[in-house]
Motif scaffolding. Sequence first.
Motif, PDB file in Angstrom:
ATOM      1  N   ILE A   1      18.121 135.053  -4.435  1.00 28.71           N
ATOM      2  CA  ILE A   1      16.660 135.167  -4.411  1.00 28.71           C
ATOM      3  C   ILE A   1      16.006 133.933  -3.796  1.00 28.71           C
ATOM      4  CG2 ILE A   1      14.579 135.446  -5.824  1.00 28.71           C
ATOM      5  CD1 ILE A   1      16.403 136.979  -7.857  1.00 28.71           C
ATOM      6  N   LEU A   2      16.229 132.765  -4.400  1.00 30.66           N
ATOM      7  CA  LEU A   2      15.489 131.562  -4.010  1.00 30.66           C
ATOM      8  C   LEU A   2      15.793 131.105  -2.583  1.00 30.66           C
ATOM      9  CD1 LEU A   2      13.542 129.306  -4.822  1.00 30.66           C
ATOM     10  CD2 LEU A   2      15.491 128.107  -5.868  1.00 30.66           C
ATOM     11  N   ALA A   3      17.053 130.895  -2.249  1.00 32.21           N
ATOM     12  CA  ALA A   3      17.396 130.397  -0.904  1.00 32.21           C
ATOM     13  C   ALA A   3      16.989 131.374   0.201  1.00 32.21           C
ATOM     14  CB  ALA A   3      18.884 130.052  -0.813  1.00 32.21           C
ATOM     15  N   PRO A   4      17.260 132.681   0.058  1.00 29.86           N
ATOM     16  CA  PRO A   4      16.820 133.604   1.126  1.00 29.86           C
ATOM     17  C   PRO A   4      15.297 133.626   1.306  1.00 29.86           C
ATOM     18  CG  PRO A   4      18.481 134.675  -0.241  1.00 29.86           C
ATOM     19  CD  PRO A   4      18.115 133.383  -0.918  1.00 29.86           C
ATOM     20  N   LYS A   5      14.564 133.556   0.203  1.00 27.29           N
ATOM     21  CA  LYS A   5      13.099 133.562   0.312  1.00 27.29           C
ATOM     22  C   LYS A   5      12.574 132.243   0.870  1.00 27.29           C
ATOM     23  CE  LYS A   5      11.925 137.675  -0.879  1.00 27.29           C
ATOM     24  NZ  LYS A   5      11.222 138.554   0.072  1.00 27.29           N
ATOM     25  N   LEU A   6      13.238 131.145   0.558  1.00 28.99           N
ATOM     26  CA  LEU A   6      12.843 129.861   1.135  1.00 28.99           C
ATOM     27  C   LEU A   6      13.079 129.877   2.639  1.00 28.99           C
ATOM     28  CD1 LEU A   6      11.826 126.982   1.001  1.00 28.99           C
ATOM     29  CD2 LEU A   6      14.120 126.277   0.239  1.00 28.99           C
ATOM     30  N   LYS A   7      14.217 130.399   3.058  1.00 24.59           N
ATOM     31  CA  LYS A   7      14.503 130.517   4.489  1.00 24.59           C
ATOM     32  C   LYS A   7      13.458 131.399   5.168  1.00 24.59           C
ATOM     33  CE  LYS A   7      18.095 131.584   7.868  1.00 24.59           C
ATOM     34  NZ  LYS A   7      17.107 131.696   8.894  1.00 24.59           N
ATOM     35  N   GLU A   8      13.097 132.499   4.521  1.00 21.48           N
ATOM     36  CA  GLU A   8      12.064 133.393   5.072  1.00 21.48           C
ATOM     37  C   GLU A   8      10.733 132.650   5.213  1.00 21.48           C
ATOM     38  OE1 GLU A   8       9.551 137.337   3.688  1.00 21.48           O
ATOM     39  OE2 GLU A   8      11.557 137.049   2.851  1.00 21.48           O
ATOM     40  N   ALA A   9      10.380 131.862   4.205  1.00 22.19           N
ATOM     41  CA  ALA A   9       9.130 131.095   4.256  1.00 22.19           C
ATOM     42  C   ALA A   9       9.158 130.089   5.409  1.00 22.19           C
ATOM     43  CB  ALA A   9       8.894 130.385   2.931  1.00 22.19           C
TER      44      ALA A   9
ATOM     45  N   ARG B   1      22.230 120.523  -2.266  1.00 21.16           N
ATOM     46  CA  ARG B   1      23.682 120.321  -2.286  1.00 21.16           C
ATOM     47  C   ARG B   1      24.472 121.412  -1.582  1.00 21.16           C
ATOM     48  NH1 ARG B   1      22.647 119.505  -7.426  1.00 21.16           N
ATOM     49  NH2 ARG B   1      23.525 121.533  -7.986  1.00 21.16           N
ATOM     50  N   ASN B   2      24.080 122.653  -1.786  1.00 24.77           N
ATOM     51  CA  ASN B   2      24.897 123.776  -1.327  1.00 24.77           C
ATOM     52  C   ASN B   2      24.316 124.561  -0.159  1.00 24.77           C
ATOM     53  OD1 ASN B   2      25.203 123.807  -4.670  1.00 24.77           O
ATOM     54  ND2 ASN B   2      27.091 123.732  -3.496  1.00 24.77           N
ATOM     55  N   ASP B   3      23.012 124.537  -0.013  1.00 20.02           N
ATOM     56  CA  ASP B   3      22.382 125.374   1.006  1.00 20.02           C
ATOM     57  C   ASP B   3      21.790 124.583   2.165  1.00 20.02           C
ATOM     58  OD1 ASP B   3      22.835 127.975  -0.248  1.00 20.02           O
ATOM     59  OD2 ASP B   3      21.489 127.243  -1.810  1.00 20.02           O
TER      60      ASP B   3
END
Length: 111
Positions: free
Chosen positions: A33-41, A72-74
């Motif tokens: 949820i968080l990383a994909p939506k951050l990338k979209e933003a 760290r991971n993304d």
Amino acid sequence: MITITISVDFSRIPGARFPEEGDYSGQEFRQNILAPKLKEAIDSNQKLRVILDGTAGLGTSFLEESFGGLIRNDSFTYETIMDKIKLVSDEDPEYIDEIYEYLKSAHAQEK
């Protein structure tokens, strides 16, 4: 500026840090949820509003893995996260300060 909104209430009772420690982990929230939506933003030049309300509570390991793991991971930078994410909590505003500390710590460790 247009804003994307997500919430941590993907479970009423979010879990621990990793999936092997139970359902609804911080890692699962970050990856799905968080990383994909951050990338979209980032890609659409929007802000990402993250609502921290609506659960029975958020554990430190869940929050640290969810947000510190972005660095760290993304491979998101601290500066990008601070520019793009807007944290919201009416129920427990201390979560916001806690998350900022996890982000600072992850940023310091990457140097």
